[in-house]
Design an enzyme around this catalytic site. Structure first.
Site, mmCIF file in Angstrom:
data_model
loop_
_atom_site.group_PDB
_atom_site.id
_atom_site.type_symbol
_atom_site.label_atom_id
_atom_site.label_comp_id
_atom_site.label_asym_id
_atom_site.label_seq_id
_atom_site.Cartn_x
_atom_site.Cartn_y
_atom_site.Cartn_z
ATOM 1 N N ASP A 158 -9.611 -2.827 -6.891
ATOM 2 C CA ASP A 158 -9.207 -2.127 -5.671
ATOM 3 C C ASP A 158 -9.620 -0.658 -5.742
ATOM 4 O O ASP A 158 -9.162 0.084 -6.617
ATOM 5 C CB ASP A 158 -7.690 -2.233 -5.509
ATOM 6 C CG ASP A 158 -7.217 -1.832 -4.120
ATOM 7 O OD1 ASP A 158 -7.938 -1.074 -3.443
ATOM 8 O OD2 ASP A 158 -6.132 -2.279 -3.715
ATOM 9 N N SER A 164 0.828 -1.205 0.000
ATOM 10 C CA SER A 164 0.000 0.000 0.000
ATOM 11 C C SER A 164 0.867 1.262 0.000
ATOM 12 O O SER A 164 1.745 1.421 -0.836
ATOM 13 C CB SER A 164 -0.945 -0.043 1.196
ATOM 14 O OG SER A 164 -1.932 0.958 1.120
ATOM 15 N N HIS A 206 9.374 -8.048 -13.676
ATOM 16 C CA HIS A 206 8.323 -7.084 -13.365
ATOM 17 C C HIS A 206 6.983 -7.714 -13.698
ATOM 18 O O HIS A 206 6.593 -7.789 -14.852
ATOM 19 C CB HIS A 206 8.504 -5.804 -14.180
ATOM 20 C CG HIS A 206 9.713 -5.038 -13.786
ATOM 21 N ND1 HIS A 206 10.976 -5.427 -14.139
ATOM 22 C CD2 HIS A 206 9.849 -3.911 -13.045
ATOM 23 C CE1 HIS A 206 11.847 -4.555 -13.664
ATOM 24 N NE2 HIS A 206 11.205 -3.635 -12.985
#
Length: 676
Positions: A622, A536, A669
């Site tokens: 989200d 976060s 990645h």
């Protein structure tokens, strides 16, 4: 943003076209990342299988042997296990417990129970059910008896409390905000009405009952101020009364004992928490909801009829750089769970003898979990202690005996081979930053061992240091775990948070850099064996470090990271932007703030260079961290790595080196799309 005169306003058609194009780009990026992961993941199949088997083994040992919290009311004991609510008699033992109802019976098989509140006469039980893929919960009110039946279902509820036997107050949640409080009655003339509305988008409303159940408190809090309204539970239909109007920089919460209000607050100098008494309040504080607030509190008191801050009298003030983790009020005592320099301890304040006793807790302990104590007159306080590598252990403090008691040892292995070390790193401005380190006592040559560094540093919230099976697994496999308590977090009080937010955010980055360097200097691993983990808002500091000091770490693991601060804070239509201006600043109205955010924002500062390997997980729906921003970050990061590889190859890098560089910076990645 400022619009110059004469600038044309985009038409609705152009706006809609832009939205469609953006959605299409988002979907294409997501498909590309999923394909990338599908191409790479077979490489890690054997390792993934081994880790999964080990975690399942540890889960069976620790989690399945843990006991869910118990709630005792008179002779009845209520508890929840595996989605079922049980009722047992205190004297009979839980072997004869009966099942009242299950989540599956209610038609919510994919949900878990988040909150339980039982009416004073035990005729009703209110529970909130929440699924993993939703921010909002559903409140179900059950009428208890020989056969529990559903009395009422309330959607989109955040918190709720019983004001009387048949009167429930609750808050509703919409777009991550709670601003309305309702009251509903269950007998006679059943009705629901709006009681309170918060008009300021920066504030979040929550409910609590004082420990003696005399008052229900309506708590409206921003990150820098608060306001509490009281509902007298003896007269639940009367309008709530204001304790103290919101004042910038003053945060407070309320409890009640013997016709006195006890006030936990930051009011006064220094601006840390104090305990204060008035003639009316004190309340049980849940630090999960108010973790930004409890830093070096003062306990004060005041009369019910004269509850304004001009009447607050100091009862007890915490030491500087001490954090109040949790707080519980009893009939003759209150107990404070405190943290100072990484160590946990208790302060027990006796209202009878007017004394304060300080009790140190085991040095390995990093987290408290206070158990529910519905009975105001109980003589024992129960709680659990844990650390990332120590499973929860139950303790009890006896007010009568004035001592700490370790409860019966659970049927799980005792962690004896893990060493806990606490360090202080000197930051750029010479501020000392705490670090907590765990490693296997039997590990040799620590400089050769892999190191996993954790960071957060935002909102005045501490790093999560509760027990996790995967952390214990890493210790058993020879890893070193380090937790960097940088500024911006709350580990050392309100000042620690203030020194790492808004125009001080770079101090958190300086702290993180100093912590990692100290760890390496002291022989805890080295850069080529070091990984950095963040979740976060912790992604801001982790992402910033990978831009400024990529050579300090070999890999980075980011979970739903916040990595585009500038663009996010420029979009006021997002649900949290206005509320979070107190943490990051307002770049729309302050050009200096905009430039400062741009100076550290991870997305804005990506450049062609050799980056550490990065693994990112994110959630498709989200509301807090939109997936689009993460996808764009990965795309930009991959391009920068490719540009660097291309430039390096032109300067004479051979084909083998070029391939290794591309493999490191491109294929590592990854975004893993979590779907339920």
């Amino acid at each position: 943003m400022f619009r110059q005169e004469g600038t044309k306003v985009p038409s609705k058609r152009k706006q809609n076209t832009s939205i469609v194009t953006s959605d299409l780009l988002h979907k294409n990026l997501l498909k590309s990342e999923q394909k990338n992961w599908n191409d790479i993941s077979p490489t890690y199949k054997a390792m993934t299988k081994r880790i999964k088997e080990k975690l399942e083994e540890l889960h069976n040992i620790y989690t399945l042997n843990s006991e869910s919290p118990r709630m005792r009311l008179g002779e009845n004991v209520y508890f929840e296990e595996n989605g079922c609510i049980f009722l047992a008699k205190a004297d009979d033992g839980e072997g004869n417990a009966e099942i009242l109802f299950s989540v599956e019976d209610l038609g919510f098989s994919d949900a878990f129970i988040q909150r339980i509140r039982i009416s004073p006469d035990q005729r009703y039980m209110a529970i909130s059910l929440k699924s993993e893929n939703s921010e909002e919960a559903t409140c179900i009110i059950m009428k208890l008896g020989n056969l529990a039946v559903v009395e009422k279902v309330i959607p989109s509820v955040f918190s709720f409390e019983w004001a009387a036997n048949d009167v429930l107050y609750y808050t509703t949640q919409k777009n991550l905000k709670c601003q309305n409080v309702f009251m509903t009655t269950l007998t006679y003339q059943k009705h629901t009405k709006l009681v309170y509305t918060e008009q300021d988008a920066r504030f979040f409303v929550d409910l609590y009952c004082t420990k003696d159940r005399r008052f229900l408190t309506i708590n409206s809090n921003s990150k820098t101020s608060s306001e509490v309204w009281l509902v007298d539970c003896r007269h639940p239909f009367e309008p709530p009364n204001l304790v103290q109007a919101r004042t910038t920089g003053v945060i407070y919460h309320i409890e009640h004992r013997n016709d006195q209000l006890y006030i936990l607050t930051t009011y006064g100098e220094p601006a840390e928490y104090k305990a204060i008494l008035t003639d009316n309040y004190i309340h049980r504080i849940n630090l999960d909801a108010y973790c930004r607030s409890y830093r070096n509190s003062k306990l004060m008191k005041a009369p019910i009829a004269s509850s304004g801050k001009e009447n607050w009298q100091l009862v007890y003030a915490l030491e500087k750089k001490t954090k109040l983790v949790d707080f519980e009020m009893f009939s003759n005592d209150c107990i404070m769970f405190l943290k100072n320099a990484g160590h946990l301890y208790l302060n027990v304040i006796s209202f009878v003898s007017h004394s304060v006793q300080s009790i140190k807790l085991p040095t390995w302990a990093c987290e408290f979990e206070l158990e529910s104590h519905p009975e105001f007159t109980t003589s024992t306080c129960y709680f659990q202690l844990s650390s990332p590598v120590h499973p929860p252990k139950r303790f009890a403090y006896s007010f009568k005996e004035n001592n700490l008691i370790e409860q019966a040892v659970q049927e799980v292995p005792i962690i004896t081979n893990c060493h806990t070390t606490r360090l202080l790193a000197k930051s750029k401005d010479e501020t000392l930053v705490p670090i907590t380190v765990f490693h296997n006592k039997n590990s040799k040559e620590l400089h050769r061992r892999p190191l996993l560094v954790h960071v957060y540093g935002a909102y005045g919230i501490d790093l999560n240091m509760s027990f996790k099976e995967e952390k214990l697994m890493l210790i058993e496999e020879g890893w070193i775990l380090a937790y960097c308590h940088v500024r911006g977090g709350g580990e050392q009080g309100l000042g620690w948070h203030r020194d790492g937010c808004q125009h001080n955010k770079l101090k958190g980055l300086h702290d993180l850099r100093a912590c990692i360097r100290l760890l390496h200097q002291l022989g805890f691993s080295q850069a080529k064996h070091t990984a950095l983990a963040a979740a976060s808002a912790g992604g801001v500091l982790a992402g910033a470090l990978s831009n400024t000091d990529p050579a300090l770490i070999r890999a980075m693991v980011l979970q739903a990271p916040f990595i585009d601060v500038l663009n996010t804070m420029m979009k006021t239509h997002l649900p949290l932007t206005i509320e979070e201006q107190e943490e990051w600043g307002n770049p729309l109205e302050d050009e200096k703030c905009m430039k400062y955010i741009k100076s550290y924002c991870p997305y804005q500062n990506i450049k062609p260079q050799c980056y550490p390997s990065v693994f990112i997980t994110a959630y498709e729906n989200d509301e807090r961290i939109p997936l689009t921003g993460i996808l764009q970050y990965v795309q930009k990061l991959r391009k920068a790595a490719l540009d660097h590889a291309s430039r390096t190859s032109k300067k004479g890098m051979d084909i083998t080196e070029k391939w290794n560089l591309l493999n490191q910076n491109l294929k590592s990645h990854v975004i893993e799309d979590h779907r339920d």
